[in-house]
Design a protein around this motif. Structure first.
Motif, short mmCIF file in Angstrom:
data_model
loop_
_atom_site.label_atom_id
_atom_site.label_comp_id
_atom_site.label_asym_id
_atom_site.label_seq_id
_atom_site.Cartn_x
_atom_site.Cartn_y
_atom_site.Cartn_z
N PHE A 138 40.51 21.07 48.00
CA PHE A 138 41.38 21.87 47.13
C PHE A 138 41.41 23.28 47.69
O PHE A 138 40.39 23.96 47.72
CB PHE A 138 40.83 21.86 45.69
CG PHE A 138 41.77 22.42 44.67
CD1 PHE A 138 42.47 21.58 43.82
CD2 PHE A 138 41.98 23.78 44.54
CE1 PHE A 138 43.34 22.09 42.87
CE2 PHE A 138 42.84 24.30 43.60
CZ PHE A 138 43.52 23.45 42.76
N VAL A 139 42.56 23.71 48.16
CA VAL A 139 42.69 24.98 48.87
C VAL A 139 43.34 26.02 47.96
O VAL A 139 44.41 25.77 47.40
CB VAL A 139 43.52 24.81 50.16
CG1 VAL A 139 43.64 26.15 50.89
CG2 VAL A 139 42.87 23.77 51.07
N MET A 140 42.70 27.15 47.82
CA MET A 140 43.25 28.23 47.02
C MET A 140 44.02 29.18 47.92
O MET A 140 43.75 29.28 49.11
CB MET A 140 42.12 28.96 46.28
CG MET A 140 41.34 28.07 45.34
SD MET A 140 40.11 28.96 44.38
CE MET A 140 41.19 29.91 43.29
N PRO A 141 45.00 29.89 47.37
CA PRO A 141 45.80 30.80 48.19
C PRO A 141 45.00 32.05 48.55
O PRO A 141 44.03 32.41 47.89
CB PRO A 141 46.97 31.15 47.27
CG PRO A 141 46.39 31.04 45.90
CD PRO A 141 45.43 29.89 45.96
N ALA A 142 45.45 32.69 49.62
CA ALA A 142 44.92 34.02 49.90
C ALA A 142 45.43 34.98 48.82
O ALA A 142 46.58 34.88 48.40
CB ALA A 142 45.39 34.48 51.28
N GLU A 143 44.57 35.83 48.34
CA GLU A 143 44.96 36.77 47.30
C GLU A 143 44.96 38.18 47.87
O GLU A 143 43.97 38.63 48.43
CB GLU A 143 44.02 36.67 46.10
CG GLU A 143 44.53 37.41 44.87
CD GLU A 143 43.73 37.11 43.63
OE1 GLU A 143 42.88 37.95 43.26
OE2 GLU A 143 43.93 36.03 43.04
#
Length: 270
Positions: A99-104
């Motif tokens: 599960f990959v989260m976006p760059a913030e």
């Protein structure tokens, strides 16, 4: 014998979502031409966990007439906000078995507006999608343009909103398929958004894979969707794009409403 029993199970599974739709799940999300009373809202929509789209509920909000890209630039353009940056528009998405989260990134809102207006380019797809009440915490200057809550909903639910979020993104921004464990009132002040809504009866057809506790989301327990590429229509906005459930039994099409300027979508946590 075993194969015959398995065929019988598959047949029942195919019929199950059809029967559920015939009994209680509308094929299309119904429209209300005006806000319901608190009693009707609770009785007709909250208790049975049915979604609906409500028109003519925001006309008294100044935001509906004031919010435009030039207005946002003049009012909050210099304000830094949290912006999700992804290579293809998929924020909080499954990649393989992770599960990959976006760059913030913290960017002035004017940088996002520049991209939306075609005045500048930025690597990746930008999406202002911070939750946990980002509107009062990051953009309090916009609060006078809104009601502090939705009275008929607050009375029906017996509480004020837990969070008020502001989302702004490019057309390519996509929210992955998910389940919220609370009631949602989603209003479009400007533009439009497409939703994909599965009823609870479709849950057996949506395959899940276990989270790797060492992965990027290891601190968040629970399953995540496992996607399988396939043909078929693109499913956007709270859904899968160019993906189908990896299951030999596919349920009927989910409801896919378009939400337009000035409309409320009510969707439920169950």
């Amino acid at each position: 014998m075993a194969e015959a029993a398995l065929d019988a199970v598959r047949r029942e599974l195919r019929e199950f979502p059809v029967a559920a739709r015939e009994l209680s799940v509308p094929l299309a999300v119904p429209y209300l031409d005006k806000p319901p009373t608190p009693l009707h809202f609770y009785r007709d929509w909250v208790c049975p966990n049915r979604p609906c789209i409500i028109r003519n509920a925001l006309q008294h909000w100044p935001a509906l007439h004031k919010w435009s890209l030039p207005y946002l630039r003049a009012t909050v353009g210099s304000t830094e906000v949290s912006v999700a940056v992804t290579p293809d528009g998929y924020a909080d998405a499954v990649r393989g078995d992770r599960f990959v989260m976006p760059a913030e990134r913290r960017l002035p809102l004017s940088c996002v507006l520049d991209v939306l207006e075609g005045q500048a380019q930025h690597p990746g797809v930008l999406y202002v999608q911070k939750q946990c009440s980002n509107l009062p915490s990051e953009l309090p200057q916009l609060l006078p343009d809104l009601e502090p809550h939705v009275p008929w909903a607050s009375e029906a639910l017996g509480k004020m909103p837990d969070a008020v979020n502001f989302w702004l993104g490019e057309a390519a921004a996509v929210t992955s398929l998910h389940k919220d464990h609370y009631e949602n009132l989603y209003c479009v002040v400007s533009g439009e958004k497409r939703f994909l809504l599965h009823p609870p009866s479709d849950r057996p057809f949506i395959p899940y894979g276990a989270l790797d506790p060492t992965g990027p989301l290891g601190s968040r327990p629970g399953p995540v969707p496992r996607l399988q590429s396939g043909p078929g229509a693109s499913l956007h906005s709270a859904g899968w794009r160019d993906a189908l459930p990896a299951s030999p039994v596919v349920p009927p099409r989910p409801a896919i409403p378009w939400l337009h300027c000035g409309e409320f979508l009510v969707r439920h946590g169950v």
